[in-house]
Write a protein that holds these residues in place. Structure first.
Motif, PDB file in Angstrom:
ATOM      1  N   THR A 121      40.560  -0.700 -37.884  1.00  0.00           N
ATOM      2  CA  THR A 121      41.754  -1.528 -38.028  1.00  0.00           C
ATOM      3  C   THR A 121      42.184  -2.135 -36.702  1.00  0.00           C
ATOM      4  O   THR A 121      42.472  -3.336 -36.621  1.00  0.00           O
ATOM      5  CB  THR A 121      42.898  -0.699 -38.633  1.00  0.00           C
ATOM      6  OG1 THR A 121      42.534  -0.286 -39.951  1.00  0.00           O
ATOM      7  CG2 THR A 121      44.184  -1.509 -38.699  1.00  0.00           C
ATOM      8  N   TYR A 150      46.805   5.723 -36.257  1.00  0.00           N
ATOM      9  CA  TYR A 150      45.888   6.282 -37.241  1.00  0.00           C
ATOM     10  C   TYR A 150      46.346   7.685 -37.634  1.00  0.00           C
ATOM     11  O   TYR A 150      46.846   8.434 -36.793  1.00  0.00           O
ATOM     12  CB  TYR A 150      44.473   6.370 -36.673  1.00  0.00           C
ATOM     13  CG  TYR A 150      43.816   5.041 -36.403  1.00  0.00           C
ATOM     14  CD1 TYR A 150      43.200   4.328 -37.429  1.00  0.00           C
ATOM     15  CD2 TYR A 150      43.781   4.499 -35.114  1.00  0.00           C
ATOM     16  CE1 TYR A 150      42.572   3.118 -37.182  1.00  0.00           C
ATOM     17  CE2 TYR A 150      43.152   3.291 -34.860  1.00  0.00           C
ATOM     18  CZ  TYR A 150      42.548   2.603 -35.896  1.00  0.00           C
ATOM     19  OH  TYR A 150      41.927   1.400 -35.646  1.00  0.00           O
ATOM     20  N   LEU A 206      38.908  -3.710 -46.005  1.00  0.00           N
ATOM     21  CA  LEU A 206      39.851  -3.370 -44.939  1.00  0.00           C
ATOM     22  C   LEU A 206      39.892  -4.482 -43.906  1.00  0.00           C
ATOM     23  O   LEU A 206      40.976  -4.893 -43.460  1.00  0.00           O
ATOM     24  CB  LEU A 206      39.471  -2.038 -44.294  1.00  0.00           C
ATOM     25  CG  LEU A 206      40.399  -1.526 -43.186  1.00  0.00           C
ATOM     26  CD1 LEU A 206      40.470  -0.003 -43.211  1.00  0.00           C
ATOM     27  CD2 LEU A 206      39.931  -1.982 -41.806  1.00  0.00           C
ATOM     28  N   VAL A 235      48.479   0.081 -33.442  1.00  0.00           N
ATOM     29  CA  VAL A 235      47.961   0.796 -34.601  1.00  0.00           C
ATOM     30  C   VAL A 235      48.128   2.297 -34.397  1.00  0.00           C
ATOM     31  O   VAL A 235      47.793   2.823 -33.328  1.00  0.00           O
ATOM     32  CB  VAL A 235      46.464   0.484 -34.835  1.00  0.00           C
ATOM     33  CG1 VAL A 235      45.943   1.257 -36.055  1.00  0.00           C
ATOM     34  CG2 VAL A 235      46.242  -1.012 -35.007  1.00  0.00           C
ATOM     35  N   THR A 264      42.354   7.628 -42.105  1.00  0.00           N
ATOM     36  CA  THR A 264      41.541   6.783 -41.239  1.00  0.00           C
ATOM     37  C   THR A 264      40.044   6.951 -41.468  1.00  0.00           C
ATOM     38  O   THR A 264      39.286   5.985 -41.524  1.00  0.00           O
ATOM     39  CB  THR A 264      41.858   7.127 -39.767  1.00  0.00           C
ATOM     40  OG1 THR A 264      43.244   6.911 -39.554  1.00  0.00           O
ATOM     41  CG2 THR A 264      41.026   6.305 -38.828  1.00  0.00           C
ATOM     42  N   ASP A 313      47.692   3.299 -40.330  1.00  0.00           N
ATOM     43  CA  ASP A 313      46.458   3.469 -41.098  1.00  0.00           C
ATOM     44  C   ASP A 313      46.294   4.952 -41.440  1.00  0.00           C
ATOM     45  O   ASP A 313      45.989   5.763 -40.570  1.00  0.00           O
ATOM     46  CB  ASP A 313      45.277   2.963 -40.269  1.00  0.00           C
ATOM     47  CG  ASP A 313      43.964   2.954 -41.047  1.00  0.00           C
ATOM     48  OD1 ASP A 313      43.814   3.776 -41.966  1.00  0.00           O
ATOM     49  OD2 ASP A 313      43.092   2.133 -40.712  1.00  0.00           O
ATOM     50  N   MET A 319      48.431   1.155 -44.385  1.00  0.00           N
ATOM     51  CA  MET A 319      47.092   1.034 -44.941  1.00  0.00           C
ATOM     52  C   MET A 319      46.738   2.338 -45.667  1.00  0.00           C
ATOM     53  O   MET A 319      46.613   3.397 -45.038  1.00  0.00           O
ATOM     54  CB  MET A 319      46.078   0.773 -43.822  1.00  0.00           C
ATOM     55  CG  MET A 319      46.461  -0.336 -42.848  1.00  0.00           C
ATOM     56  SD  MET A 319      46.396  -1.974 -43.591  1.00  0.00           S
ATOM     57  CE  MET A 319      44.622  -2.176 -43.769  1.00  0.00           C
ATOM     58  N   PHE A 376      50.403  -1.545 -37.462  1.00  0.00           N
ATOM     59  CA  PHE A 376      49.686  -0.949 -38.577  1.00  0.00           C
ATOM     60  C   PHE A 376      49.792   0.569 -38.527  1.00  0.00           C
ATOM     61  O   PHE A 376      49.659   1.178 -37.465  1.00  0.00           O
ATOM     62  CB  PHE A 376      48.202  -1.343 -38.527  1.00  0.00           C
ATOM     63  CG  PHE A 376      47.955  -2.808 -38.738  1.00  0.00           C
ATOM     64  CD1 PHE A 376      47.621  -3.295 -39.982  1.00  0.00           C
ATOM     65  CD2 PHE A 376      48.084  -3.698 -37.676  1.00  0.00           C
ATOM     66  CE1 PHE A 376      47.401  -4.647 -40.183  1.00  0.00           C
ATOM     67  CE2 PHE A 376      47.868  -5.060 -37.866  1.00  0.00           C
ATOM     68  CZ  PHE A 376      47.526  -5.537 -39.123  1.00  0.00           C
TER      69      PHE A 376
END
Length: 283
Positions: free
Chosen positions: A94, A109, A65, A107, A86, A83, A164, A81
């Protein structure tokens, strides 16, 4: 920043059923974390009895990762991102890796375990220039993620986003239409975006992995390993970044965090961690 995170998670479920194993907490146990319970440890130990190296495999997957994020920020110019799956926060999340390279990185999550939500409030802080947020949702219903105002207020979907999916797609049976789920997510992001996947496999020891599947199923957790070809198929609609879909420990090892380079062997057994890994770019 804390206020915006609290608003994003306000009113979401916080009840934790500790009597039933949960994949995020089992993974936390393998990584040496403390946010797990007897049911999680029992399943973790049962799987470890079939794959004694499972803890080092989990660490290898986590290390990937970091390398993937370093590639995406440093070489692909990605600053956003999503993700999903998570897990419980640990070192090298991340946003920590991304914002170290680009303080303005953003980001979001996503996880379906309330204990992850509880830690997201406390631990997933952001730089002043960037932003992080958390959504309590399940990838089995991708539109429940895409419809969240938290998502669209944090990420700009007119600019590329990296999705991700690190060690998450094994919780999908073929009957769950994993390709359709991924297609729905890819349809929501613009050209130049990226898809990151790692996936456990039975390619290296099908008998041991069959016992792992049985242990997980007995604990009520779907666990569906996929072959290298099947994992590659999950990237349909994207252009694979070199070196393609490869054993997780062999994907761009030169991107390992310099602080831990001393522990990186010059030659790594490709089959030391039973995961395939890859990154695809949406054309």
């Amino acid at each position: 920043m804390q206020d915006s995170q609290d608003q994003a998670t306000a009113g979401l479920p916080t009840k934790i059923d500790t009597s039933v194993a949960h994949e995020a907490r089992v993974y936390d146990y393998w990584l040496g974390g403390k946010d797990n319970y007897p049911a999680d440890r029992a399943l973790g130990d049962a799987i470890a009895s079939h794959i004694p190296a499972i803890r080092s495999m989990a660490r290898a997957n986590r290390a990937f990762l970091g390398r993937a994020v370093r590639y995406l920020v440093g070489e692909a110019g990605i600053s956003q991102f999503l993700d999903i799956g998570t897990g419980i926060p640990t070192a090298g999340n991340t946003h920590e890796v991304a914002q170290h390279l680009d303080p303005a990185a953003r980001v979001v999550y996503v996880d379906n375990d309330p204990i992850v939500l509880a830690h997201a409030r406390a631990l997933m802080s952001s730089t002043q220039e960037g932003r992080t947020a958390f959504i309590h949702a399940d990838l089995h219903d991708p539109r429940s993620i895409l419809s969240q105002s938290t998502l669209t207020s944090t990420l700009d979907f007119d600019r590329p986003v990296a999705i991700m999916l690190v060690a998450i797609m094994m919780y999908f049976r073929d009957s769950d239409d994993p390709h359709g789920v991924i297609d729905t997510m890819l349809d929501a992001i613009p050209s130049g975006s990226y898809l990151v996947i790692t996936h456990p496999t039975a390619d290296f020891d099908d008998r041991a992995m069959a016992r792992v599947v049985s242990s997980a199923e007995q604990a009520g957790i779907t666990f569906n390993p996929r072959s290298g070809a099947e994992t590659t198929g999950l990237f349909a609609g994207t252009e694979l970044v070199e070196p393609g879909v490869v054993p997780v420990v062999t994907w761009r090892p030169e991107l390992t965090d310099k602080l831990s380079m001393g522990s990186v062997q010059a030659s790594v057994d490709p089959e030391s961690a039973w995961y395939w890994a890859g990154i695809g770019r949406k054309p």
